[in-house]
Design a protein around this motif. Sequence first.
Motif, PDB file in Angstrom:
ATOM      1  N   SER A 120       0.634  -9.037   2.282  1.00 16.13           N
ATOM      2  CA  SER A 120      -0.792  -9.289   2.161  1.00 16.13           C
ATOM      3  C   SER A 120      -1.449  -9.181   3.525  1.00 16.13           C
ATOM      4  CB  SER A 120      -1.002 -10.689   1.575  1.00 16.13           C
ATOM      5  OG  SER A 120      -2.275 -11.199   1.876  1.00 16.13           O
ATOM      6  N   PRO A 121      -2.745  -8.832   3.577  1.00 15.88           N
ATOM      7  CA  PRO A 121      -3.427  -8.798   4.876  1.00 15.88           C
ATOM      8  C   PRO A 121      -3.648 -10.176   5.481  1.00 15.88           C
ATOM      9  CG  PRO A 121      -4.974  -8.344   3.099  1.00 15.88           C
ATOM     10  CD  PRO A 121      -3.612  -8.342   2.485  1.00 15.88           C
ATOM     11  N   ARG A 122      -3.389 -11.243   4.720  1.00 17.21           N
ATOM     12  CA  ARG A 122      -3.500 -12.590   5.264  1.00 17.21           C
ATOM     13  C   ARG A 122      -2.196 -12.981   5.956  1.00 17.21           C
ATOM     14  NH1 ARG A 122      -6.546 -15.661   0.292  1.00 17.21           N
ATOM     15  NH2 ARG A 122      -8.672 -15.013   0.841  1.00 17.21           N
ATOM     16  N   ALA A 123      -2.312 -13.419   7.182  1.00 15.19           N
ATOM     17  CA  ALA A 123      -1.124 -13.743   7.971  1.00 15.19           C
ATOM     18  C   ALA A 123      -0.344 -14.914   7.390  1.00 15.19           C
ATOM     19  CB  ALA A 123      -1.538 -14.057   9.410  1.00 15.19           C
ATOM     20  N   THR A 124      -1.007 -15.752   6.594  1.00 17.02           N
ATOM     21  CA  THR A 124      -0.338 -16.930   6.045  1.00 17.02           C
ATOM     22  C   THR A 124       0.470 -16.629   4.789  1.00 17.02           C
ATOM     23  OG1 THR A 124      -2.400 -17.457   4.878  1.00 17.02           O
ATOM     24  CG2 THR A 124      -2.009 -18.555   6.995  1.00 17.02           C
TER      25      THR A 124
ATOM     26  N   LEU B  91      -2.485   2.618  -1.303  1.00 22.36           N
ATOM     27  CA  LEU B  91      -3.106   1.321  -1.049  1.00 22.36           C
ATOM     28  C   LEU B  91      -4.575   1.520  -0.722  1.00 22.36           C
ATOM     29  CD1 LEU B  91      -0.570  -0.353   1.440  1.00 22.36           C
ATOM     30  CD2 LEU B  91      -0.698  -0.709  -1.029  1.00 22.36           C
ATOM     31  N   VAL B  92      -5.376   0.508  -1.014  1.00 19.18           N
ATOM     32  CA  VAL B  92      -6.775   0.459  -0.589  1.00 19.18           C
ATOM     33  C   VAL B  92      -6.978  -0.876   0.115  1.00 19.18           C
ATOM     34  CG1 VAL B  92      -9.183   0.471  -1.319  1.00 19.18           C
ATOM     35  CG2 VAL B  92      -7.521   1.906  -2.499  1.00 19.18           C
ATOM     36  N   SER B  93      -7.588  -0.849   1.290  1.00 20.20           N
ATOM     37  CA  SER B  93      -7.844  -2.106   2.001  1.00 20.20           C
ATOM     38  C   SER B  93      -8.833  -2.944   1.198  1.00 20.20           C
ATOM     39  CB  SER B  93      -8.388  -1.831   3.403  1.00 20.20           C
ATOM     40  OG  SER B  93      -9.586  -1.081   3.348  1.00 20.20           O
ATOM     41  N   ARG B  94      -8.730  -4.249   1.325  1.00 17.43           N
ATOM     42  CA  ARG B  94      -9.595  -5.134   0.549  1.00 17.43           C
ATOM     43  C   ARG B  94     -11.062  -4.942   0.878  1.00 17.43           C
ATOM     44  NH1 ARG B  94      -6.172 -10.878   0.385  1.00 17.43           N
ATOM     45  NH2 ARG B  94      -4.401 -10.048  -0.811  1.00 17.43           N
ATOM     46  N   ASP B  95     -11.362  -4.537   2.128  1.00 13.02           N
ATOM     47  CA  ASP B  95     -12.755  -4.259   2.473  1.00 13.02           C
ATOM     48  C   ASP B  95     -13.216  -2.896   1.962  1.00 13.02           C
ATOM     49  OD1 ASP B  95     -11.738  -2.343   4.254  1.00 13.02           O
ATOM     50  OD2 ASP B  95     -11.902  -3.666   5.981  1.00 13.02           O
TER      51      ASP B  95
ATOM     52  N   SER C  20      -0.350  -5.806   6.106  1.00 11.73           N
ATOM     53  CA  SER C  20       0.053  -6.989   6.862  1.00 11.73           C
ATOM     54  C   SER C  20      -1.124  -7.611   7.593  1.00 11.73           C
ATOM     55  CB  SER C  20       1.171  -6.657   7.853  1.00 11.73           C
ATOM     56  OG  SER C  20       0.779  -5.629   8.735  1.00 11.73           O
ATOM     57  N   SER C  21      -2.207  -6.878   7.731  1.00  8.01           N
ATOM     58  CA  SER C  21      -3.484  -7.355   8.247  1.00  8.01           C
ATOM     59  C   SER C  21      -4.511  -6.327   7.792  1.00  8.01           C
ATOM     60  CB  SER C  21      -3.471  -7.480   9.777  1.00  8.01           C
ATOM     61  OG  SER C  21      -3.689  -6.223  10.382  1.00  8.01           O
ATOM     62  N   PRO C  22      -5.804  -6.552   7.995  1.00 13.16           N
ATOM     63  CA  PRO C  22      -6.776  -5.528   7.597  1.00 13.16           C
ATOM     64  C   PRO C  22      -6.611  -4.202   8.326  1.00 13.16           C
ATOM     65  CG  PRO C  22      -7.865  -7.647   7.805  1.00 13.16           C
ATOM     66  CD  PRO C  22      -6.477  -7.824   8.358  1.00 13.16           C
TER      67      PRO C  22
ATOM     68  N   LEU D 248       3.356  -0.927  10.958  1.00 12.48           N
ATOM     69  CA  LEU D 248       2.644   0.249  11.455  1.00 12.48           C
ATOM     70  C   LEU D 248       1.158  -0.100  11.561  1.00 12.48           C
ATOM     71  CD1 LEU D 248       4.009   3.396   9.548  1.00 12.48           C
ATOM     72  CD2 LEU D 248       4.588   2.623  11.845  1.00 12.48           C
ATOM     73  N   LEU D 249       0.517   0.378  12.600  1.00 10.65           N
ATOM     74  CA  LEU D 249      -0.910   0.161  12.774  1.00 10.65           C
ATOM     75  C   LEU D 249      -1.683   1.335  12.191  1.00 10.65           C
ATOM     76  CD1 LEU D 249      -0.971  -1.254  16.421  1.00 10.65           C
ATOM     77  CD2 LEU D 249      -0.496  -2.419  14.260  1.00 10.65           C
ATOM     78  N   VAL D 250      -2.798   1.057  11.534  1.00  8.46           N
ATOM     79  CA  VAL D 250      -3.528   2.120  10.835  1.00  8.46           C
ATOM     80  C   VAL D 250      -4.119   3.149  11.783  1.00  8.46           C
ATOM     81  CG1 VAL D 250      -4.072   0.748   8.791  1.00  8.46           C
ATOM     82  CG2 VAL D 250      -5.639   0.709  10.752  1.00  8.46           C
ATOM     83  N   ASP D 251      -4.313   2.794  13.059  1.00 11.29           N
ATOM     84  CA  ASP D 251      -4.841   3.769  14.005  1.00 11.29           C
ATOM     85  C   ASP D 251      -3.739   4.601  14.647  1.00 11.29           C
ATOM     86  OD1 ASP D 251      -3.795   1.692  15.445  1.00 11.29           O
ATOM     87  OD2 ASP D 251      -5.543   1.359  16.723  1.00 11.29           O
TER      88      ASP D 251
END
Length: 580
Positions: A541-545, A436-440, A494-496, A515-518
């Motif tokens: 998706s990283p968007r909660a909605t 995966l690659v984060s959208r940012d 699930s979020s950025p 899981l949290l990325v940190d």
Amino acid sequence: MTRRPVALAAFLVCLALAATGCLGIPVEGPVVETETEVDPNEQLGYYNDPRPPAPGELPEDIVKGFLDALTAIPVQTNTAEQFLTREEAASWRPQRRTITYADASVPEGSNRITVELGGANQVDSGGTWRGPLPADERQLTFTMQREEGEWRIADAPDALVVPESWFSQAFRRVSLYYLDPSAQIMVPEPVFLPRGDQLATALVTRLIQGPSRRLRRVERSFVPEGLDVELGVTVSDEGVADIRLTGGAPMPAERDASLMVAQLAWTLSQDTTITGMRITIDGEPLILSEGSPEFEMDRGRFYDPTGVQATSLLFALREGRLLVGEADELLPATGPMGTETQGVSSIGVDLPGTTVAGVTEAGDRILLTDVRDAEAGVAEVVSDGTRLLAPAWDFADRMWVTDRPDGGAVLSVRSGGRLRPVTIRGISGRDVSQLLVSRDGSRVVAVVDQRNNDRIVVSRVEYDERGRVLGGTPAREIAWADQTRISVLDIGWSSPTSLTVLHRLGGDLSQVRTLLVDGAPAGSTAIALTLQGVARDLASSPRATDPVLVRTRAGLLDVLDSSATEISGTEGLRSVTYVG
């Protein structure tokens, strides 16, 4: 108009351990069980004023009293210092790091007291999670010395040593918002800061320190260097934050000032009591070209790290043809992959949802075309690959390609029509099953198989100011506190700064979890879900909605839907995905 002052000791920008929720195993279908949500600005519901040392106490009692004193509410170390010798109290630096522990042994010894910590983790001085405490540091040793006839500690560890249960109530995981090197999108950096009225001051204090040096090619700050918060951030009854910065830095130019305001707005928006903000530098108001000294909190919304241009539509394949739409209404795309079978078995879609890349059944080629334009051509952009993974996309229209020849994964990035190799230690050359690659564009996450045990690793992507990928930091494993051998079926955002993971438990049981990325423990918003039956993969998706969907034999299951039934009309799908 009255104002409430907000004060914060320097060491309060330390990490807290957030407890995970319980898991339930249903007879059939899912059960989701999470912690009760806590208001991030809520004060702790109790007051703890630890006692100072009593005359005649034994060395082990002094050590126990010292550790107890570190759990003061409100947070302070004045009482703890009374358990130290005068010389040690003058040099003790608890702000250097934080150590959290699940349990601790009874202090033992006489002139040297030892305490064994169980389930210990550490946090750096900026509040960044650093993972498990090294094994050789889990025994704390306190040298005791008599001073005026009483036992005192002569060498306390330079750390705030506290139980994880205390942190889970007192601290909150938040994000500091920086810009990517090209200054086009926000990059969130998770840290743990205290809940309550001091949150605004903690956020600003930590943000203006800037990103760490090791991330200077990952993210950048437009807050001038050398600034400090004067006294503390105050918030009016109307919710306007007054941010007074000092330090002799010149007033930034319009563009840099606008980006600085955007950083502060994104960061302070996590304090839900704040509705606007004013900023001064050495007493001079920061005013942009529009002329108002007050800024709204949606300032910088176009720098959204989930991708302001990103669609929330779902994409999938059925019988080799592309579908697009909502989960309960997927329709054939009008572009070439929707009207004709192109022989693809997995897909990736750019953030606007206009371009689709498909990996052929043989896993050796990637085809690129328009999602909706029936007249568009189909271009072969990757040839002679081996077991290619579905491409990933970031906000800058960079397409990430993972080839998997016998020697291990080979990564490349396609930008401006050119494919360039990228090397990331710990991912390149490894047996990679998911990427995966984060959208940012700031994070690459991969599932790496090591001796039949899956590991999830994360690397930070480095760029030059033009947005060209330079490489990545060495991949670091995201630890699972309660799992030893892991079989990952799929991963998604699930979020950025967090992941949704689908993994096999055994038999016909699988689990969806956060899981949290940190690597920090997931907290009150985490998914903890057990599924019975065959789960194949997921879309999140990283968007909660956006719904979190699991693909089963019968179709798509919305794991957060209390009905726990498959969505009608979703049987026979493959490669179900959101954009990115």
